[in-house]
Design a protein around this motif. Structure first.
Motif, PDB file in Angstrom:
ATOM      1  N   PRO A   1       0.801  -1.239   0.000  1.00 36.24           N
ATOM      2  CA  PRO A   1       0.000   0.000   0.000  1.00 36.24           C
ATOM      3  C   PRO A   1       0.827   1.280   0.000  1.00 36.24           C
ATOM      4  O   PRO A   1       0.341   2.326  -0.438  1.00 36.24           O
ATOM      5  CB  PRO A   1      -0.829  -0.120   1.291  1.00 36.24           C
ATOM      6  CG  PRO A   1      -0.107  -1.109   2.129  1.00 36.24           C
ATOM      7  CD  PRO A   1       0.549  -2.060   1.179  1.00 36.24           C
ATOM      8  N   VAL A   2       2.047   1.216   0.459  1.00 37.95           N
ATOM      9  CA  VAL A   2       2.924   2.391   0.494  1.00 37.95           C
ATOM     10  C   VAL A   2       4.055   2.164  -0.499  1.00 37.95           C
ATOM     11  O   VAL A   2       4.686   1.105  -0.508  1.00 37.95           O
ATOM     12  CB  VAL A   2       3.489   2.631   1.900  1.00 37.95           C
ATOM     13  CG1 VAL A   2       4.397   3.866   1.911  1.00 37.95           C
ATOM     14  CG2 VAL A   2       2.356   2.807   2.899  1.00 37.95           C
ATOM     15  N   GLY A   3       4.305   3.172  -1.324  1.00 40.75           N
ATOM     16  CA  GLY A   3       5.345   3.043  -2.325  1.00 40.75           C
ATOM     17  C   GLY A   3       6.688   3.562  -1.840  1.00 40.75           C
ATOM     18  O   GLY A   3       6.824   4.077  -0.723  1.00 40.75           O
ATOM     19  N   PRO A   4       7.733   3.453  -2.665  1.00 45.79           N
ATOM     20  CA  PRO A   4       9.059   3.985  -2.297  1.00 45.79           C
ATOM     21  C   PRO A   4       8.998   5.496  -2.100  1.00 45.79           C
ATOM     22  O   PRO A   4       8.213   6.205  -2.733  1.00 45.79           O
ATOM     23  CB  PRO A   4       9.933   3.601  -3.488  1.00 45.79           C
ATOM     24  CG  PRO A   4       9.220   2.464  -4.149  1.00 45.79           C
ATOM     25  CD  PRO A   4       7.762   2.729  -3.945  1.00 45.79           C
ATOM     26  N   CYS A   5       9.864   5.971  -1.213  1.00 42.54           N
ATOM     27  CA  CYS A   5       9.853   7.389  -0.842  1.00 42.54           C
ATOM     28  C   CYS A   5      11.001   8.185  -1.452  1.00 42.54           C
ATOM     29  O   CYS A   5      10.906   9.415  -1.527  1.00 42.54           O
ATOM     30  CB  CYS A   5       9.916   7.527   0.682  1.00 42.54           C
ATOM     31  SG  CYS A   5       8.600   6.668   1.556  1.00 42.54           S
ATOM     32  N   PHE A   6      12.087   7.524  -1.853  1.00 44.06           N
ATOM     33  CA  PHE A   6      13.279   8.235  -2.319  1.00 44.06           C
ATOM     34  C   PHE A   6      13.786   7.585  -3.607  1.00 44.06           C
ATOM     35  O   PHE A   6      13.516   6.403  -3.871  1.00 44.06           O
ATOM     36  CB  PHE A   6      14.402   8.215  -1.271  1.00 44.06           C
ATOM     37  CG  PHE A   6      13.983   8.710   0.083  1.00 44.06           C
ATOM     38  CD1 PHE A   6      13.922  10.069   0.345  1.00 44.06           C
ATOM     39  CD2 PHE A   6      13.640   7.819   1.077  1.00 44.06           C
ATOM     40  CE1 PHE A   6      13.547  10.531   1.589  1.00 44.06           C
ATOM     41  CE2 PHE A   6      13.254   8.271   2.326  1.00 44.06           C
ATOM     42  CZ  PHE A   6      13.206   9.622   2.580  1.00 44.06           C
TER      43      PHE A   6
END
Length: 336
Positions: A133-138
């Motif tokens: 549900p949460v994708g990569p941030c950087f």
């Protein structure tokens, strides 16, 4: 027959002048050896009536000694040639540096072209499944973002962060084992979980990403953020090495306490304390290395101030807040 042999034209009374008794006496009175006199010799002529002494040959009794062969002196270049060779070496070094920078710019240009062709950069860290549900941030790619001469240092910092995360996870396991042996140390186990959940993302954001961005864009402001945060991180490592009871760290004090209660648990805690000690030493070494590279990049505190001021003034939130404050101040002055 003697009459026929004699000269018929000679005067019978004329005699040989060299047979005159006075000439013969003078010749006999002349010093001997006058005819053999050599004006170029150093020997002094013997006085008259004294026979010349013949010098007896000198007999050398000392054996002949051969001088040892001496090696020729080492060849040294003249000062002018040394200076010219040093200048040539400096020119070669600069040429290699320029070629390396040109290759780096070419590589970056190709990477930017490939990224623009594929739709731009996409965040790839942390690597999470697509259905998560949460994708990569950087976006994290050392070979693309970091210059070649700094890639080794940035990789070392990334590996150090991974060791930091692994040590915090091992600390949770060690505190859990200690809690199983001694139920009175439940607070250590709870704090170890908190430190793992808190320090893992904070360390990545607060000191790894600043040093990554500092080497990527040669930012003085990011360098100063890294130095400030990493000094605090080193202090945390020192406290974790000590291992004060109740602070949620398997340091040397808590390891000795666990060793007195249970041998296997004590050994596990000693290994974790050794990991914290290694992290402290390695962090100090990397801090010094990054500081050395920082001094070679031309960064300074004045540049950091300029970057901070430029970043603050270019921030849209700050611009909006400043505009709102100015408009309110103007409205208040008009109402008065």
């Amino acid at each position: 027959m003697s009459d026929f042999d004699s000269n018929p034209f000679a005067d019978p009374e004329l005699v040989n002048p060299f047979q005159d008794p006075s000439v013969t006496q003078a010749r006999q009175a002349a010093p001997p050896g006058l005819e053999e006199y050599n004006p170029f010799s150093d020997a002094k002529p013997a006085p008259a009536g004294v026979a010349a002494k013949t010098a007896s040959p000198t007999i050398h009794t000392q054996p002949a000694i051969m001088k040892p062969t001496e090696e020729p002196p080492a060849y040294t270049q003249p000062q002018g040639q040394e200076q010219s060779s040093g200048a040539a070496a400096e020119l070669l070094r600069r040429q290699e540096e320029l070629e390396r920078k040109a290759a780096e710019l070419d590589r970056r240009e190709r990477e930017m072209q490939s990224l623009s062709a594929s739709g731009g950069r996409k965040n790839n860290w942390p690597p999470l499944p697509e259905k998560f549900p949460v994708g990569p941030c950087f976006y994290h790619d050392i070979t693309v973002d970091i210059p070649v001469e700094y890639q080794k240092t940035v990789k070392s910092m990334y590996y150090l962060w991974m060791c930091h995360t692994g040590t915090l996870l091992a600390n949770v396991v060690g505190c859990l084992a200690w809690f199983c042996v001694s139920p009175t140390h439940g607070s250590d186990f709870g704090l170890s979980i908190l430190w793992f959940l808190l320090f893992t993302p904070c360390s990545f954001v607060c000191w790894y990403r600043p040093v990554y961005g500092a080497f990527r864009s040669d930012s003085s402001f990011r360098f100063f953020i890294f130095f400030f945060v990493y000094i605090c991180q080193f202090g945390v490592y020192v406290l974790q090495c000590i291992g004060i009871s109740g602070w949620g760290a398997c340091g040397w004090i808590t390891a000795l306490m666990g060793l007195n209660q249970n041998l296997p648990v004590g050994i596990i805690m000693i290994l974790i304390a050794s990991l914290f000690t290694s992290l402290a030493v390695m962090s100090l070494i990397m801090f010094k290395k990054v500081h050395t590279l920082y001094r070679t990049t031309g960064a300074s505190f004045e540049k950091a101030q300029q970057e901070f001021a430029t970043g603050v003034m270019s921030n849209k939130t700050v611009q909006t807040a400043a505009a709102n404050a100015a408009s309110r101040a103007a409205q208040g002055s008009f109402k008065q």
